[in-house]
Design an enzyme around this catalytic site. Structure first.
Site, PDB file in Angstrom:
ATOM      1  N   ASP A   1      -2.468  -1.386  10.274  1.00  0.00           N
ATOM      2  CA  ASP A   1      -2.661  -1.375   8.816  1.00  0.00           C
ATOM      3  C   ASP A   1      -3.305  -2.656   8.295  1.00  0.00           C
ATOM      4  O   ASP A   1      -3.661  -2.723   7.117  1.00  0.00           O
ATOM      5  CB  ASP A   1      -1.309  -1.239   8.092  1.00  0.00           C
TER       6      ASP A   1
ATOM      7  N   LYS B   1       0.860  -1.202   0.000  1.00  0.00           N
ATOM      8  CA  LYS B   1       0.000   0.000   0.000  1.00  0.00           C
ATOM      9  C   LYS B   1       0.879   1.229   0.000  1.00  0.00           C
ATOM     10  O   LYS B   1       2.043   1.200   0.428  1.00  0.00           O
ATOM     11  CB  LYS B   1      -0.950   0.029   1.205  1.00  0.00           C
TER      12      LYS B   1
HETATM   13  O1  C5P Z   1      -0.240  -1.067  14.879  1.00  0.00           O
HETATM   14  P1  C5P Z   1       1.205  -1.223  14.512  1.00  0.00           P
HETATM   15  O2  C5P Z   1       1.796  -2.487  15.075  1.00  0.00           O
HETATM   16  O3  C5P Z   1       1.470  -1.070  13.057  1.00  0.00           O
HETATM   17  O4  C5P Z   1       1.937  -0.025  15.214  1.00  0.00           O
HETATM   18  C1  C5P Z   1       3.332  -0.001  15.426  1.00  0.00           C
HETATM   19  C2  C5P Z   1       3.653   1.163  16.347  1.00  0.00           C
HETATM   20  O5  C5P Z   1       3.455   2.400  15.636  1.00  0.00           O
HETATM   21  C3  C5P Z   1       2.786   1.274  17.570  1.00  0.00           C
HETATM   22  O6  C5P Z   1       3.287   0.496  18.620  1.00  0.00           O
HETATM   23  C4  C5P Z   1       2.865   2.764  17.873  1.00  0.00           C
HETATM   24  O7  C5P Z   1       4.070   3.068  18.489  1.00  0.00           O
HETATM   25  C5  C5P Z   1       2.892   3.373  16.490  1.00  0.00           C
HETATM   26  N1  C5P Z   1       1.539   3.746  15.984  1.00  0.00           N
HETATM   27  C6  C5P Z   1       0.878   4.813  16.552  1.00  0.00           C
HETATM   28  N2  C5P Z   1      -0.371   5.149  16.094  1.00  0.00           N
HETATM   29  C7  C5P Z   1      -0.935   4.478  15.080  1.00  0.00           C
HETATM   30  C8  C5P Z   1      -0.269   3.397  14.471  1.00  0.00           C
HETATM   31  C9  C5P Z   1       0.984   3.052  14.951  1.00  0.00           C
HETATM   32  O8  C5P Z   1       1.391   5.455  17.479  1.00  0.00           O
HETATM   33  N3  C5P Z   1      -2.149   4.846  14.640  1.00  0.00           N
END
Ligand code: C5P
Length: 293
Positions: free
Chosen positions: A145, A15
């Site tokens: 995502d 993406k």
């Molecule tokens: O959800 P994901 O595992 O992709 O997120 C990785 C990290 O990115 C989270 O632990 C957080 O630190 C940050 N993040 C965030 N806000 C989001 C998505 C991700 O702070 N909406």
């Protein structure tokens, strides 16, 4: 009757974020986002083979075999595709699941490769399941995502990225994904590097605003819409991203960064500057989500 394994092979597209705004910090440690996701033709390939369960099968973690053609990636619970299978197996007693990942999407790029592989494992397992569970619930538990990759095409997202509204398909425009050689932007580090000002809070425009804006947009009018609040923190963490953006801006390309970086996207097919990896590709419509060609 012998238990017959069944296999399915699906594309797991990358993406890009056509737009990304941070709408504030949340009490759960995540950030509120407003983003427009878009699948692209660049993709990994995910093969999933399942053996139906026999009574008294072993624990889920002993029933998942993951292999991958990129030796730099782990093939155990540290891999999101493995965790996707484990989450599914905790709800549905498949006997064994064998996953084979053929990686093409670079990591640390903001292209969602790991999330797409995970969502594709969920979609493949659901194809073998007469009564599939709520895949969106499973996907949201795996990463911000991941739910988008169950939908594909163009989509508006809020929340952490998991509250989705499908948007009409855009033309399958040619683009070039570019990344400075050796660059990598770990998502948590980029969110952590936001300043108080960059973090918000600020209001979201909403799905209807984006539906109207994208319906009437011309290629020439596209550029100003393509902004990403994570660009400044990514450039502070990885100056090579800033240099690449500067070089491309200077030569007149319509360029922006995707996700938390380090990949940047240019409209059209362009020559990469020195020390830059490039993937010429196109936007990928929802109807082509699984297409392998
Ligand atoms: O959800 P994901 O595992 O992709 O997120 C990785 C990290 O990115 C989270 O632990 C957080 O630190 C940050 N993040 C965030 N806000 C989001 C998505 C991700 O702070 N909406």
């Amino acid at each position: 009757m012998p238990l017959v394994p069944a296999s399915v092979t699906l594309a797991a597209p990358a993406k890009i974020n056509l737009f990304l705004e941070v709408t504030g910090r949340r009490s759960d440690g995540f950030h509120g986002l407003e983003t427009v996701f878009q699948t692209i033709e660049l993709h990994d390939t995910v093969q999933v083979e399942v053996v139906p369960a026999e009574p008294g099968s072993d624990q889920p973690q002993n029933r998942i075999a993951l292999s991958c053609d990129d030796p730099s990636l782990p093939v155990d619970q540290r891999n999101l595709a493995w965790r996707a299978a484990a989450a599914y197996l905790s709800l549905h007693p498949f006997g064994q699941v064998a996953i084979t990942l053929s990686k093409r999407i670079p990591h640390g790029a903001g292209l969602g490769g790991g999330s797409s592989d995970a969502a594709t494992v969920l979609r493949a397992l659901a194809l073998h399941d007469p009564a599939p569970p709520d895949l969106f619930g499973l996907a949201a538990g795996l990463g911000s995502d991941v739910p988008f990759f169950l939908l594909g095409g163009t989509a508006h997202a809020t929340g952490r990225g998991e509250i989705l509204a499908a948007l009409p398909d855009l033309p399958d425009l040619p683009i070039t994904v570019l990344m400075p050689e050796g660059a990598s932007c770990p998502t948590p580090a980029i969110f952590a590097a936001l300043t108080d000002d960059e973090r918000g809070p600020r209001p979201a425009r909403g799905a209807d605003w984006w539906r109207a804006a994208l319906a009437s947009v011309t290629v020439a009018g596209f550029g100003p819409l393509l902004t990403n609040r994570l660009t400044e923190p990514a450039v502070r963490c990885c100056p090579a991203v800033g240099k690449l953006l500067e070089v491309l801006h200077k030569r007149g390309d319509t360029v922006w960064m995707t996700g938390s970086g380090a990949a940047c996207v240019v409209l059209g097919v362009v020559e990469p500057p020195p020390a830059t990896r490039a993937w010429p590709t196109r936007l990928r419509r929802r109807s082509r989500l699984d297409a392998l060609n």
